[in-house]
Design a protein around this motif. Structure first.
Motif, short mmCIF file in Angstrom:
data_model
loop_
_atom_site.label_atom_id
_atom_site.label_comp_id
_atom_site.label_asym_id
_atom_site.label_seq_id
_atom_site.Cartn_x
_atom_site.Cartn_y
_atom_site.Cartn_z
N ALA A 131 -0.57 -0.79 7.71
CA ALA A 131 -1.26 -0.41 6.48
C ALA A 131 -0.86 0.97 5.98
O ALA A 131 -1.10 1.29 4.82
CB ALA A 131 -2.77 -0.46 6.70
N PRO A 160 6.52 -6.23 8.19
CA PRO A 160 5.60 -6.45 7.07
C PRO A 160 4.64 -5.27 6.90
O PRO A 160 3.58 -5.22 7.50
CB PRO A 160 4.85 -7.71 7.49
CG PRO A 160 4.84 -7.65 8.99
CD PRO A 160 6.12 -6.97 9.40
N VAL A 161 5.01 -4.29 6.10
CA VAL A 161 4.17 -3.13 5.86
C VAL A 161 3.77 -3.07 4.39
O VAL A 161 4.41 -3.70 3.54
CB VAL A 161 4.89 -1.83 6.27
CG1 VAL A 161 5.16 -1.83 7.77
CG2 VAL A 161 6.19 -1.66 5.51
N SER A 162 2.73 -2.30 4.11
CA SER A 162 2.19 -2.27 2.75
C SER A 162 2.55 -0.98 2.02
O SER A 162 1.88 -0.63 1.05
CB SER A 162 0.67 -2.42 2.82
OG SER A 162 0.09 -1.37 3.58
#
Length: 453
Positions: A239, A82-84
């Motif tokens: 992030a 889960p990265v942005s």
């Protein structure tokens, strides 16, 4: 011919890798100061086209994201991470072609749920090596408890199966290239060595020599504390870390240094423990660049506390800055260079004695009963310790100051580095200390009374 180049980061106990075919290259698990990797590629005369990340790291801020952007490479992570930010998501069974290299993606959970390993073959299909990240290490495996106790049981069993998968699917001649295990607290147990292969690991690695039940039981029993700063690494990596800034810091004069010390900020003397003990500014902390500087600073200092760096030369301060950005401490508050006399102004310098285990034994022989503080980790102390000593691991010292014996207290560890750090902390708190700058193995030779497990 495929060439693998290793980039060591001893302060964190990690390695990054650059593999190339003479023209194009891939990089695995680069540190945040990715200029080192680019320089490595430039010296080899190759172009980086792919950057692989084995997992979302817990012990350092990655340089993979920014490296890929800087050189126009593809940045490959587990598609389920889960990265942005934008990246190329890969999964188990995917095959990525990099020049004349063929990279097979293997899901190897255990260190994290989404951990990947990357097996590399040359154009003839011959196995070259496997980049194992925090999965199969030299004589060990990555620890399974960094995501919290709710995940540990699942991950420790998964780690055993992942190690077995690598051993079963890859030829014995395959070189093993782990990211962790060279002093990193991401290693479940002590790991070392300069090189290994799948075949060599089959003979010595507990994950490959013990059955699942025994491996799980012994690994969990041997886990010890890990650095507090780890809690901040995974969020930073998810992030998408910013670029680093290693430009010179603002210079602080003696009055500013005193103000910062009195405000409760950390003013860190980068010199050796011997130099610090001989003379230092009152209230400063000593974490020398010669050891695991960034690990212990990040572990001991309350996160977010302003830090000022004191070094004999600007180069020392720059080196400390470089180490700090690897764990997300981007811009220290200030710096000062020179000698402690230059930093103290009109304030008298403080000092404390250093000694050896032979000196401690001599004190006992004279009928004295000096207080002895052992700042090694619990697992080290359990194996053997000095009779009557008080054990407080270095990472717990600031929360257990009330348990420190009245002075003079002789502080020791395994080699002298941690003892020097703790002696400096206690000195800053007003304790009367003696720092033992010696190898613990000399305690027995000196005739000190030891208790052995």
């Amino acid at each position: 011919m495929i060439t693998v180049l290793t980039l060591d980061t001893p302060g964190l106990g990690d390695r990054s890798y650059l593999a190339h075919d003479g023209e194009v290259a891939l990089v695995v698990d680069p540190q945040r100061d990715h200029d080192r990797v680019r320089e490595l590629a430039e010296r080899a005369g190759v172009r980086i086209t792919h950057v692989f990340e084995s997992h979302i790291h817990n012990d350092y801020v990655t340089g993979g994201y920014r490296l890929a952007r800087a050189v126009g490479a593809r940045y490959l992570l587990n598609a389920d991470d889960p990265v942005s930010f934008d990246r190329v998501g890969v999964r188990d069974g995917d095959v990525v072609t990099v020049g004349r290299m063929r990279v097979c993606v293997l899901h190897t959970p255990g260190h994290t749920h989404t951990h990947l390993s990357f097996a590399v073959e040359d154009e003839s299909g011959q196995s070259v090596g496997v980049f194992t990240g925090g999965s199969l290490l030299y004589g060990s495996t990555g620890r399974p408890d960094l995501l919290g106790p709710a995940h540990t049981d699942t991950l420790v069993h998964a780690q055993w199966h992942s190690a077995r998968r690598l051993a079963n699917e890859l030829p014995d001649s395959t070189a093993v290239y782990p990211t962790h295990g060279f002093g990193s607290f991401c290693s479940a147990t002590q790991s070392g060595g300069d090189a290994s292969t799948i075949g060599a690991e089959k003979a010595v690695n507990p994950a490959l020599t013990a059955d699942e039940e025994r491996y799980v039981r012994e690994l969990l029993a041997g886990l010890d504390a890990f650095p507090a700063y780890y809690a901040h690494m995974c969020p930073a990596n998810a992030a998408g870390p910013d670029e680093i800034d290693l430009s010179p810091l603002a210079e602080a004069d003696p009055a500013e240094l005193r103000r910062r010390i009195e405000a409760g900020e950390w003013v860190v003397d980068l010199r050796t423990g011997t130099a610090f003990a001989a003379g230092h500014v009152a209230g400063t902390v000593n974490i020398g660049l010669g050891g695991q500087f960034v690990t212990y600073l990040g572990w001991l200092m309350p996160w977010g506390t302003p830090v000022t760096l004191l070094g004999e030369t600007p180069a020392e301060v720059t080196e400390a800055q470089r180490e700090l950005v690897r764990i997300g401490i981007d811009r220290p508050a200030a710096m000062a260079t020179g000698k402690p006399e230059d930093w103290a102004g009109d304030t008298p310098l403080r000092s404390f004695p250093q000694a050896t285990f032979a000196d401690l034994a001599a004190a006992f022989d004279r009928g004295e009963r000096p207080a002895v503080l052992d700042v090694r980790r619990n697992a080290e102390r359990t194996t053997e310790h000095i009779e009557g000593s008080v054990g407080i691991p270095i990472h717990e010292i600031l929360g257990r100051l009330g348990e420190v014996p009245p002075g003079p207290v002789w502080v020791h560890c395994a080699s002298g580095y941690r003892a020097s750090v703790v002696a400096g902390l206690l000195d800053a708190c007003g304790h009367d200390v003696v720092a033992i700058d010696d190898i613990f193995g000399n305690a027995r030779a000196a005739g000190l009374p030891l208790i052995t497990a």
